[in-house]
Design an enzyme around this catalytic site. Structure first.
Site, PDB file in Angstrom:
ATOM      1  N   LYS A  87      43.267  55.851  39.166  1.00 31.46           N
ATOM      2  CA  LYS A  87      44.171  57.007  39.105  1.00 31.46           C
ATOM      3  C   LYS A  87      45.603  56.644  39.488  1.00 31.46           C
ATOM      4  O   LYS A  87      46.558  57.171  38.930  1.00 31.46           O
ATOM      5  CB  LYS A  87      43.680  58.141  40.008  1.00 31.46           C
ATOM      6  CG  LYS A  87      42.524  58.937  39.426  1.00 31.46           C
ATOM      7  CD  LYS A  87      42.451  60.312  40.079  1.00 31.46           C
ATOM      8  CE  LYS A  87      41.310  61.134  39.541  1.00 31.46           C
ATOM      9  NZ  LYS A  87      41.161  62.407  40.278  1.00 31.46           N
ATOM     10  N   LYS A 141      33.538  57.074  29.662  1.00 28.73           N
ATOM     11  CA  LYS A 141      32.958  58.276  30.258  1.00 28.73           C
ATOM     12  C   LYS A 141      33.526  59.536  29.609  1.00 28.73           C
ATOM     13  O   LYS A 141      34.719  59.586  29.309  1.00 28.73           O
ATOM     14  CB  LYS A 141      33.345  58.243  31.743  1.00 28.73           C
ATOM     15  CG  LYS A 141      32.567  59.117  32.656  1.00 28.73           C
ATOM     16  CD  LYS A 141      33.024  58.902  34.099  1.00 28.73           C
ATOM     17  CE  LYS A 141      34.394  59.513  34.350  1.00 28.73           C
ATOM     18  NZ  LYS A 141      34.722  59.706  35.768  1.00 28.73           N
ATOM     19  N   LYS A 198      37.613  65.027  31.344  1.00 30.05           N
ATOM     20  CA  LYS A 198      38.549  66.091  30.985  1.00 30.05           C
ATOM     21  C   LYS A 198      39.927  65.520  30.662  1.00 30.05           C
ATOM     22  O   LYS A 198      40.745  66.181  30.053  1.00 30.05           O
ATOM     23  CB  LYS A 198      38.623  67.142  32.090  1.00 30.05           C
ATOM     24  CG  LYS A 198      39.119  66.676  33.424  1.00 30.05           C
ATOM     25  CD  LYS A 198      39.018  67.801  34.441  1.00 30.05           C
ATOM     26  CE  LYS A 198      38.326  67.328  35.708  1.00 30.05           C
ATOM     27  NZ  LYS A 198      37.673  68.385  36.452  1.00 30.05           N
TER      28      LYS A 198
END
Ligand code: AMP
Ligand code: TRP
Length: 342
Positions: free
Chosen positions: A118, A201, A204
């Protein structure tokens, strides 16, 4: 002061930071509902404090939190049976997180793959909260003395860190106060992959909406995304071994198995030898049958936001009956003077 046995208690959380998708449903929500059916206390949390570790538009955050609560209930969580909470409404989470910020080590945090992914190359510009994220997650769990945490595969490392924090706290203060939590990562749905790329994966944050099934998609959208899902030209194998090296085929079979509540071997015993042209409509029908009622119920609940807010207020009240004494005891152990200091 020390406790030696811990009553089984289940805790898990999901971030209210955008659309819920099939990965969240099969990897988390559906399993939350399965735990609720067992004879054990269950607490499920919308982790809004985690969500703001990256920028959230304030109006969107409110909407996503209520939508997530609607999703919890639509998926089958009963606010009477389970305690449903919004993290910021139970202040002990953030208070215990501070204590854990002082227990966890910089090196532990730096090793977290989610942090590395991230923060990316621009770690200097990431929020301090994003770095401390796993200590807050440990606090979410341990402020209830939760023993079991159902999550998707991607959360495994955070749960190992939660154990490390509990062990170090217990060791440093010479107590057996926090349990060593068990990650519960079981079943075919714990790692649902993108419908466009079986090696990534389902997420969202994927820019392609076709890569995921959202819990807000209607029946037509669900069926269409499955029809268009990437596959390979071969027929389905009749044993799980035959899915190795076939990530897209494996993903669709896993999704089918998780939704049908069968093992991959059971599914392949039925569909082995079929072409995708035959299997995809079966999967689409199953997905629509399982997901469409949830979508519809979520949309209905979103019309009653005051009800949702009441459920969250009541959840916070019930939660604090558990968290306030555990935090107070933690403070006592550490040596903080307060109302019930020994
Ligand atoms: P998040 O939306 O990142 O807060 O994730 C909430 C829960 O859904 C966690 O338990 C995750 O492990 C789980 N989850 C998220 N994405 C997936 C996926 N693609 N497959 C299975 N579980 C997932
Ligand atoms: N980090 C989890 C995720 O992104 C969400 C989460 C926060 C959580 N606190 C938790 C999950 C406590 C389980 C238990 O999916």
């Amino acid at each position: 002061m020390s406790e030696t046995t811990f009553t089984p208690r289940v805790f898990s959380g999901i971030q209210p930071s955008g659309n819920l998708h099939l990965g969240n449903y099969l990897g988390a929500l559906k399993r939350f509902v399965d735990w609720q059916a067992k004879d054990v206390e269950t607490i499920y949390c919308m982790v809004d404090l985690h969500a703001i570790t990256v920028w959230q538009d304030p109006a969107d955050l409110k909407k996503s939190t209520r939508e997530l609560c609607a999703g919890f209930i639509a998926a089958g969580l009963d606010p009477e049976q389970s305690i449903l909470i919004n993290q910021s409404q139970v202040p002990e989470h953030a208070q215990l997180a501070w204590v854990f910020n002082c227990v966890a080590r910089m090196g532990w945090m730096q090793r977290m793959t989610q942090w590395k992914d991230k923060a990316g190359k621009n770690a200097q510009n990431a929020s301090l909260g994003l770095f401390a994220y796993p200590a807050l997650m440990a606090a979410d769990i341990l402020v209830y003395h939760a023993t079991h945490v159902p999550v998707g595969e991607d959360q495994k490392q955070h749960l190992e860190l939660t154990r490390d924090i509990a062990i170090k706290f217990n060791h440093d203060y010479g107590v057996n106060f926090f349990p060593e939590t068990e990650p519960v990562i079981e079943g075919a749905g714990t790692r649902v992959m993108s419908l466009r790329d079986g090696t990534k994966k389902m997420s969202k944050s994927d820019p392609s909406d076709a890569s995921r099934i959202n819990l807000t998609d209607d029946a037509d959208a669900i069926a269409k995304k499955i029809r268009k899902a990437k596959t390979d030209p071969d027929a389905l194998p009749s044993e799980a071994k035959g899915l190795e090296e076939r990530p897209e085929a494996r993903n669709l079979v896993n999704i089918y198995a998780a939704m049908a509540e069968q093992s991959v071997d059971q599914v392949l015993a039925d569909v082995g030898g079929k072409q995708f042209s035959e299997f995809k409509p079966m999967l689409a029908d199953l997905a629509v049958a399982k997901m469409a009622p949830i979508t519809t119920e979520m949309a209905r609940l979103m019309q009653h936001q005051d009800e949702i807010d009441k459920i969250l207020a009541r959840g916070a009240e019930r939660a604090r009956e558990i968290t306030a004494p555990i935090l107070r005891k933690t403070y006592d152990i550490i040596g903080m003077v307060g109302p019930s200091s020994l």
